[in-house]
Design a protein around this motif. Structure first.
Motif, PDB file in Angstrom:
ATOM      1  N   VAL A 199      15.916  13.769  45.821  1.00  0.00           N
ATOM      2  CA  VAL A 199      15.719  14.722  46.911  1.00  0.00           C
ATOM      3  C   VAL A 199      16.841  15.751  46.832  1.00  0.00           C
ATOM      4  O   VAL A 199      17.977  15.508  47.258  1.00  0.00           O
ATOM      5  CB  VAL A 199      15.713  14.016  48.277  1.00  0.00           C
ATOM      6  CG1 VAL A 199      15.388  15.015  49.383  1.00  0.00           C
ATOM      7  CG2 VAL A 199      14.709  12.871  48.281  1.00  0.00           C
TER       8      VAL A 199
ATOM      9  N   GLY B  96      19.324  18.710  47.524  1.00  0.00           N
ATOM     10  CA  GLY B  96      19.886  19.301  48.731  1.00  0.00           C
ATOM     11  C   GLY B  96      19.951  18.372  49.919  1.00  0.00           C
ATOM     12  O   GLY B  96      20.169  18.828  51.043  1.00  0.00           O
ATOM     13  N   ALA B  97      19.774  17.070  49.712  1.00  0.00           N
ATOM     14  CA  ALA B  97      19.731  16.131  50.835  1.00  0.00           C
ATOM     15  C   ALA B  97      21.133  15.737  51.275  1.00  0.00           C
ATOM     16  O   ALA B  97      22.078  15.698  50.494  1.00  0.00           O
ATOM     17  CB  ALA B  97      18.944  14.880  50.453  1.00  0.00           C
TER      18      ALA B  97
ATOM     19  N   LEU C 236      17.809  10.433  55.184  1.00  0.00           N
ATOM     20  CA  LEU C 236      18.132  11.653  54.458  1.00  0.00           C
ATOM     21  C   LEU C 236      17.491  12.850  55.131  1.00  0.00           C
ATOM     22  O   LEU C 236      16.341  12.788  55.571  1.00  0.00           O
ATOM     23  CB  LEU C 236      17.644  11.565  53.003  1.00  0.00           C
ATOM     24  CG  LEU C 236      18.210  10.442  52.140  1.00  0.00           C
ATOM     25  CD1 LEU C 236      17.648  10.544  50.731  1.00  0.00           C
ATOM     26  CD2 LEU C 236      19.728  10.497  52.115  1.00  0.00           C
TER      27      LEU C 236
ATOM     28  N   ALA D  41      16.746  16.935  54.341  1.00  0.00           N
ATOM     29  CA  ALA D  41      16.689  17.851  53.203  1.00  0.00           C
ATOM     30  C   ALA D  41      15.900  19.092  53.589  1.00  0.00           C
ATOM     31  O   ALA D  41      15.137  19.085  54.568  1.00  0.00           O
ATOM     32  CB  ALA D  41      16.047  17.161  51.997  1.00  0.00           C
TER      33      ALA D  41
ATOM     34  N   ASP E 178      13.002  21.743  53.859  1.00  0.00           N
ATOM     35  CA  ASP E 178      11.553  21.624  53.736  1.00  0.00           C
ATOM     36  C   ASP E 178      10.986  22.888  53.101  1.00  0.00           C
ATOM     37  O   ASP E 178      11.713  23.828  52.783  1.00  0.00           O
ATOM     38  CB  ASP E 178      10.896  21.341  55.090  1.00  0.00           C
ATOM     39  CG  ASP E 178      11.103  22.469  56.094  1.00  0.00           C
ATOM     40  OD1 ASP E 178      11.540  23.573  55.696  1.00  0.00           O
ATOM     41  OD2 ASP E 178      10.810  22.263  57.284  1.00  0.00           O
TER      42      ASP E 178
ATOM     43  N   TYR F 221      17.323  21.220  57.240  1.00  0.00           N
ATOM     44  CA  TYR F 221      17.239  19.791  57.501  1.00  0.00           C
ATOM     45  C   TYR F 221      15.846  19.426  58.007  1.00  0.00           C
ATOM     46  O   TYR F 221      15.676  18.457  58.753  1.00  0.00           O
ATOM     47  CB  TYR F 221      18.309  19.370  58.514  1.00  0.00           C
ATOM     48  CG  TYR F 221      19.701  19.827  58.140  1.00  0.00           C
ATOM     49  CD1 TYR F 221      20.285  19.384  56.961  1.00  0.00           C
ATOM     50  CD2 TYR F 221      20.419  20.701  58.948  1.00  0.00           C
ATOM     51  CE1 TYR F 221      21.549  19.814  56.588  1.00  0.00           C
ATOM     52  CE2 TYR F 221      21.679  21.142  58.582  1.00  0.00           C
ATOM     53  CZ  TYR F 221      22.250  20.688  57.405  1.00  0.00           C
ATOM     54  OH  TYR F 221      23.491  21.114  57.033  1.00  0.00           O
TER      55      TYR F 221
ATOM     56  N   ARG G  58      13.185  18.274  56.442  1.00  0.00           N
ATOM     57  CA  ARG G  58      12.531  17.100  55.870  1.00  0.00           C
ATOM     58  C   ARG G  58      13.356  15.859  56.197  1.00  0.00           C
ATOM     59  O   ARG G  58      14.561  15.811  55.945  1.00  0.00           O
ATOM     60  CB  ARG G  58      12.396  17.277  54.353  1.00  0.00           C
ATOM     61  CG  ARG G  58      11.527  16.238  53.683  1.00  0.00           C
ATOM     62  CD  ARG G  58      11.419  16.504  52.192  1.00  0.00           C
ATOM     63  NE  ARG G  58      10.619  15.474  51.533  1.00  0.00           N
ATOM     64  CZ  ARG G  58      10.672  15.200  50.245  1.00  0.00           C
ATOM     65  NH1 ARG G  58      11.484  15.888  49.456  1.00  0.00           N
ATOM     66  NH2 ARG G  58       9.921  14.250  49.728  1.00  0.00           N
TER      67      ARG G  58
ATOM     68  N   ALA H 164      25.116  24.889  50.131  1.00  0.00           N
ATOM     69  CA  ALA H 164      24.293  23.770  50.548  1.00  0.00           C
ATOM     70  C   ALA H 164      24.704  23.284  51.925  1.00  0.00           C
ATOM     71  O   ALA H 164      24.346  23.899  52.909  1.00  0.00           O
ATOM     72  CB  ALA H 164      24.334  22.646  49.519  1.00  0.00           C
ATOM     73  N   HIS H 165      25.545  22.228  52.045  1.00  0.00           N
ATOM     74  CA  HIS H 165      25.823  21.619  53.332  1.00  0.00           C
ATOM     75  C   HIS H 165      27.311  21.623  53.666  1.00  0.00           C
ATOM     76  O   HIS H 165      27.850  20.654  54.185  1.00  0.00           O
ATOM     77  CB  HIS H 165      25.291  20.180  53.350  1.00  0.00           C
ATOM     78  CG  HIS H 165      23.833  20.106  53.076  1.00  0.00           C
ATOM     79  ND1 HIS H 165      22.888  20.624  53.917  1.00  0.00           N
ATOM     80  CD2 HIS H 165      23.149  19.612  52.020  1.00  0.00           C
ATOM     81  CE1 HIS H 165      21.681  20.431  53.420  1.00  0.00           C
ATOM     82  NE2 HIS H 165      21.820  19.822  52.258  1.00  0.00           N
TER      83      HIS H 165
ATOM     84  N   ALA I  36      18.783  26.987  52.142  1.00  0.00           N
ATOM     85  CA  ALA I  36      17.454  26.446  51.844  1.00  0.00           C
ATOM     86  C   ALA I  36      16.551  27.501  51.227  1.00  0.00           C
ATOM     87  O   ALA I  36      15.755  27.211  50.324  1.00  0.00           O
ATOM     88  CB  ALA I  36      16.820  25.887  53.123  1.00  0.00           C
TER      89      ALA I  36
ATOM     90  N   GLU J 226      17.462  27.841  47.616  1.00  0.00           N
ATOM     91  CA  GLU J 226      16.912  26.731  46.842  1.00  0.00           C
ATOM     92  C   GLU J 226      15.461  27.030  46.478  1.00  0.00           C
ATOM     93  O   GLU J 226      15.029  26.811  45.344  1.00  0.00           O
ATOM     94  CB  GLU J 226      16.989  25.430  47.652  1.00  0.00           C
ATOM     95  CG  GLU J 226      18.375  24.824  47.735  1.00  0.00           C
ATOM     96  CD  GLU J 226      18.703  23.993  46.508  1.00  0.00           C
ATOM     97  OE1 GLU J 226      17.770  23.542  45.820  1.00  0.00           O
ATOM     98  OE2 GLU J 226      19.899  23.798  46.240  1.00  0.00           O
TER      99      GLU J 226
END
Length: 623
Positions: free
Chosen positions: A95, A97-98, A146, A148, A150, A156, A158, A376-377, A456, A459
């Motif tokens: 997954v 980017g989770a 997790l 991630a 969508d 976040y 997903r 990312a995070h 996101a 990505e």
């Protein structure tokens, strides 16, 4: 890192560790894609006997139980379980980017009650699917959830439940794979009946879900103590600490955390309660009112026919365009026919007031949307009040990035950990060795929107190109609040070498006829002109060419570069056979390209191609 598992999966880097072992990001040489591999690890090499056997059996059970939920939108997909060196490895969906819920709360702080309820609904859906198959999870906790990006771009959006490592099917008589003296689970998230040795039931999973949502909204577990023993004692003997931030989620948490499993809500009742928080009743009622049949209105509610046309200032925005509030989620005001001129004047006055209020809201959003450079995070950072560089001082750029810009990235430590200092490479491989290139710019309405959605969206915008290259990752350069205008109101989407530089332009920025400086810029379906064994040029597939890139594989870590060429052709023929792509094996054969760059960074990637056995050119006679 660098190990090849089962002759197919190359371990790239460790994603995390748990009680059962390690989880690795791995490259599937056969399908040329990334997967996650769970490795069973024994801390004591001499560990053997019943405990070793039970842990191996638990790994097989995890794969079997999770595979039974394959395709569920909120369960991490398990592809396979295989044996390597006498131990099982579980092949799972990677997954991208989770981040797990525990780390998200640790870095960004407690979540809003409605967001926790949304996560709870997704996890509850996954648990219910398992319960319907007779599978209990038995280890629901923040680290096993997790979050991630969508498909819609929400970072976040997903939600996935993972790690069925201690799950069980009690109704089937299946072994529980644990020693009688061992309590399996996570202290502080066990249901009281499980902590005292009772039989697992679906209600125990719901108790653990309540503990998990409590942690998400409060930032700490309801029974968190200084030791595991103290936590288990608190679960059995003490009430959860009072929730201070839960708001509407509070009653749901109290019901889920009831000591008596019979007093806890059913899954359906919990779903209804969480749904009311995600979509409050007042909002649902307002939606219902907008659906009222005009024929059911009282006489004084029916507009007199025919209504006069509304004046131009009050007309709705045309379809496909945005009104002044739509970009921020307000939507256009409803159009109601005017019964009389005095009412129309009052409506225009209300419209002006509404526009003034919206303008104030928009101004507040722009003024308060302070963000910093994000990859990312990364956790949120503050923005200054004055003017500054577009992406903050740490990034080092004084001007906004443009699509096609090549960059050099100076990481202070491990790649993709922390904030790199960026500089431009105007020649894009002329004198310097670029680390990556800007492949897209994604606009945002505000700095806050750029921070929330930029990573996101990058990505998604770079996914197709990254899938065609061997060893790259996406990186979002998000403007700060001060630099939002200077950055062109856009997040810059970079594609960087995952383990080293890319050596030149990528994707559509490569010029036809140019020679490759390194295999790092070769991508799937590229057509190559090969005037010699040391030179390859990118050409159009519509003209005669010598080879076509099919995919990638990797050689073992102990293969020196001097022997790479001798081993790369057979490896490509074995792992990326041209026949799998429709090329006639009697006419075509596997080829390969290697370059020293992948040996310097330790990845040992090989580009696999197809070419004619007789050395002729390829044009119009492929699959």
């Amino acid at each position: 890192m660098g190990r090849v598992v089962a002759g197919r999966y190359v371990l790239l880097n460790r994603l995390g560790s748990g009680g059962m072992g390690h989880v690795w990001l791995a490259h599937d040489q056969r399908l040329a894609c990334e997967v996650a591999l769970k490795e069973i690890v024994f801390r004591d090499p001499a560990e053997a006997g019943p405990e070793r056997e039970s842990r191996v059996a638990r790994a097989r059970a995890e794969a079997r139980h999770a595979a039974g939920l394959r395709g569920h939108p909120h369960v991490v997909t398990v592809h396979d379980v295989l044996e390597h060196d006498g131990l099982p490895w579980i092949v799972m969906e990677y997954v991208a980017g989770a981040v797990d819920l525990r780390d998200l709360v640790r870095t960004r702080g407690p979540l809003a009650p409605a967001e926790c309820a949304r996560i709870g609904l997704a996890v509850l859906d996954a648990l219910t699917a398992g319960h319907e198959r007779g599978v209990l999870h038995r280890d629901v906790k923040p680290a096993n959830i997790l979050l991630a990006p969508d498909r819609g771009g929400a970072p976040y959006g997903r939600v996935l439940l993972t790690d069925y490592g201690i799950s069980v099917q009690p109704d089937t008589g299946e072994p529980r794979y644990t020693l009688a003296s061992v309590l399996v689970g996570t202290a502080g998230y066990l249901a009281p009946e499980r902590a005292t040795g009772g039989t697992p039931t679906p209600a125990a999973d719901l108790f653990s879900l309540g503990c998990t949502l409590y942690h998400a909204v409060e930032g700490v577990g309801p029974f968190e103590r200084e030791s595991h023993l103290a936590e288990i004692t608190a679960v059995v003997m003490e009430e959860p600490r009072p929730a201070l931030r839960a708001g509407a989620l509070g009653p749901v948490l109290r019901s889920l955390l009831a000591k008596d499993p019979g007093q806890r809500p059913t899954a359906a009742e919990a779903e209804a309660a969480l749904s009311r928080i995600v979509t409050p009743q007042a909002q649902a009622d307002a939606y219902a009112r907008t659906q009222t049949d005009l024929g059911s209105q009282p006489p004084w509610g029916v507009p007199p026919p025919p209504p006069p046309p509304p004046p131009p200032p009050d007309r709705p925005a045309p379809r496909g365009s945005r009104g002044p509030g739509e970009a921020y989620g307000f939507g256009p005001p409803p159009v109601v026919p005017d019964p009389a001129p005095p009412v129309r004047r009052r409506r225009r006055e209300r419209s002006r007031v509404l526009r003034a209020v919206l303008a104030g809201v928009l101004g507040a959003v722009l003024a308060l949307g302070g963000v910093w450079y994000a990859v990312a995070h990364l956790p949120e950072g503050g923005g200054g009040g004055g003017s500054g560089p577009p992406y903050g001082g740490g990034v080092g750029l004084s001007k906004a990035l443009r699509e096609g810009d090549c960059v050099l990235a100076d990481w202070s430590g491990e790649r993709f950990r922390g904030v790199p200092r960026l500089s431009l490479d105007p020649g894009c491989g002329g004198r310097a060795v670029p680390d990556g290139q800007v492949m897209a710019l994604v606009e945002a309405a505000s700095a806050d929107e750029a921070r929330r959605l930029g990573p996101a969206r990058c990505e998604e915008r770079t996914r197709e190109l990254r899938d065609r290259l061997a060893d790259v990752r996406a990186l979002a350069v998000v403007p700060t609040e001060d630099g939002f205008r200077a950055a062109g109101r856009s997040t810059a989407c970079l594609v960087l070498g995952a383990n080293g530089p890319v050596y030149g332009p990528l994707g559509p920025h490569r010029a036809l006829g140019s020679a490759f400086a390194d295999t790092a810029t070769m991508q799937k379906r590229d057509c190559l002109e090969v005037p010699s064994n040391r030179v390859a040029r990118l050409v159009s597939c519509d003209v005669p060419h010598d080879e076509v890139v099919l995919g990638f594989t990797r050689l073992a870590a102990d293969v020196p570069f001097g022997r790479a060429h001798a081993q790369s052709d057979p490896a490509c023929g074995r792992e990326v056979p041209p026949g799998d792509f429709g090329f006639d094996p009697s006419v075509y054969t596997a080829g390969s390209w290697t370059s020293e760059g992948h040996w310097k960074n330790g990845t040992h990637f090989v580009v696999c191609t197809v070419r004619k056995q007789n050395g002729g050119t390829m044009e119009g006679d492929g699959p």
